[in-house]
Every structure is written in C-alpha cells, then in structure tokens.
Design an enzyme around this catalytic site. Structure first.
Site, PDB file in Angstrom:
ATOM      1  N   ASP A 117       1.958  16.494  -1.741  1.00 51.40           N
ATOM      2  CA  ASP A 117       2.840  15.441  -2.255  1.00 51.40           C
ATOM      3  C   ASP A 117       3.253  15.799  -3.669  1.00 51.40           C
ATOM      4  OD1 ASP A 117       2.660  13.844   0.050  1.00 51.40           O
ATOM      5  OD2 ASP A 117       0.876  12.820  -0.673  1.00 51.40           O
ATOM      6  N   ASP A 133       7.566  12.161   3.897  1.00 53.10           N
ATOM      7  CA  ASP A 133       7.289  10.728   3.739  1.00 53.10           C
ATOM      8  C   ASP A 133       8.581   9.933   3.567  1.00 53.10           C
ATOM      9  OD1 ASP A 133       4.591  11.411   3.826  1.00 53.10           O
ATOM     10  OD2 ASP A 133       4.385  11.398   1.634  1.00 53.10           O
TER      11      ASP A 133
END
Length: 169
Positions: A117, A133
């Site tokens: 991420d 995401d």
C-alpha cells in the site's frame, strides 16, 4: 464489450503492479514522501506500507486463507462478469473493477505474503491504500448505484414487457 472489459482488467492490474513496483523500489527506502500539501495542510502523502491482513489490517497473519478467499472471489467475479456484462455497462464495469482489484492484491499476497500500500490520505486519518483498493472501492459504489437505481428500472421494464406480451396473446 467483453473484450473491452478484459482489456480494462489487464490494464488496471498492470497499473496496480507498476505502482507497487515503484513503491517497493523507490518509496520503501524513504518510507514517506510529501505529495499534495497546501501550505502547512497535508492532504495526501505517499507512504510505504506492507499490509499483512485484509481491509484496515484485519485478519493479519492469515495469508493462505486470504489467498484462497480472494481467489474464490475473483473466480466468482469472472463468472459473474461473463453472465451480466450484457445486462448493463455500469454493472459490467463495476464487476471488472472488482475483479481487477482482487487480482492486483492477490498477486501481492502470493508474491510477497503481504499487500503493498502507498496512498495515504492525510486530510483526515484514513487507511493507506493502493490502486487495487481504489478499483474495489469504486466497484462497490457502482454496484450500490446499480442495485438501488438501475436494476429496479430494468426489472420494472421487463415486468411491463411481460405484461404487455401476455395481454397481446
């Protein structure tokens, strides 16, 4: 339309993996980079994070469960995609986004044992996330729009058509 959706999935997975490649090689060594700030107000930063769980880090340490579950969801999504893409363009795109996001994070779980991420919204405290995401989140919103606004109209039109066909006999 199916070919376009498959190409869209491939392009989104590719974009997700390219951004993650950049994050692993350029962002990991520095940790965090300033990105969008207005004066002293931090809005958006790039922050390297290894998420070993699912959403908001839940289920950390359950790698193989998450690999298996995500694989099943992606397979189901592909099956659904080829069954519904003719029903509505919005529904087809939403399912394709969902599949792309699932594949992007699945690649990480298999390859690294965690999901990379990097996007950190600083304006208010929120999760650090990635391109996959974003795809899943947009897909979820589109599916809600479809379920509440578009599908009822399609069903109403089908019902009216059936009633009309029944009265013509």
């Amino acid at each position: 339309m199916a070919i376009i959706l498959v190409l869209m999935i491939a392009a989104l997975v590719g974009a997700d993996q390219l951004v993650k490649y950049w994050a692993v090689h350029e962002l990991r060594p520095v940790g965090t980079m300033d990105f969008i700030h207005i004066g002293d107000l931090k809005i958006f930063d790039l922050t390297y994070l290894e998420n070993r769980g699912a959403i908001f880090g839940s289920m950390a340490g359950k790698r193989w469960f998450l690999v298996g579950f995500t694989s099943l969801i992606v397979i189901a999504g592909i099956v659904v995609l080829f069954k519904v893409y003719r029903r509505s363009k919005l529904l087809g795109v939403a399912v394709a986004l969902f599949v792309a996001g699932g594949i992007g994070n699945l690649i990480d779980r298999i390859r690294y044992a965690y999901v990379v991420d990097m996007f950190e919204l600083k304006l208010f405290k929120f999760a650090i996330f990635n391109v996959a995401d974003i795809c899943v989140t947009i897909a979820f919103v589109m599916l809600l729009i479809y379920a509440f606004f578009i599908d009822p109209k399609i069903e109403k039109a089908k019902k009216a058509e059936a009633e009309k066909a029944g009265s013509n006999e």
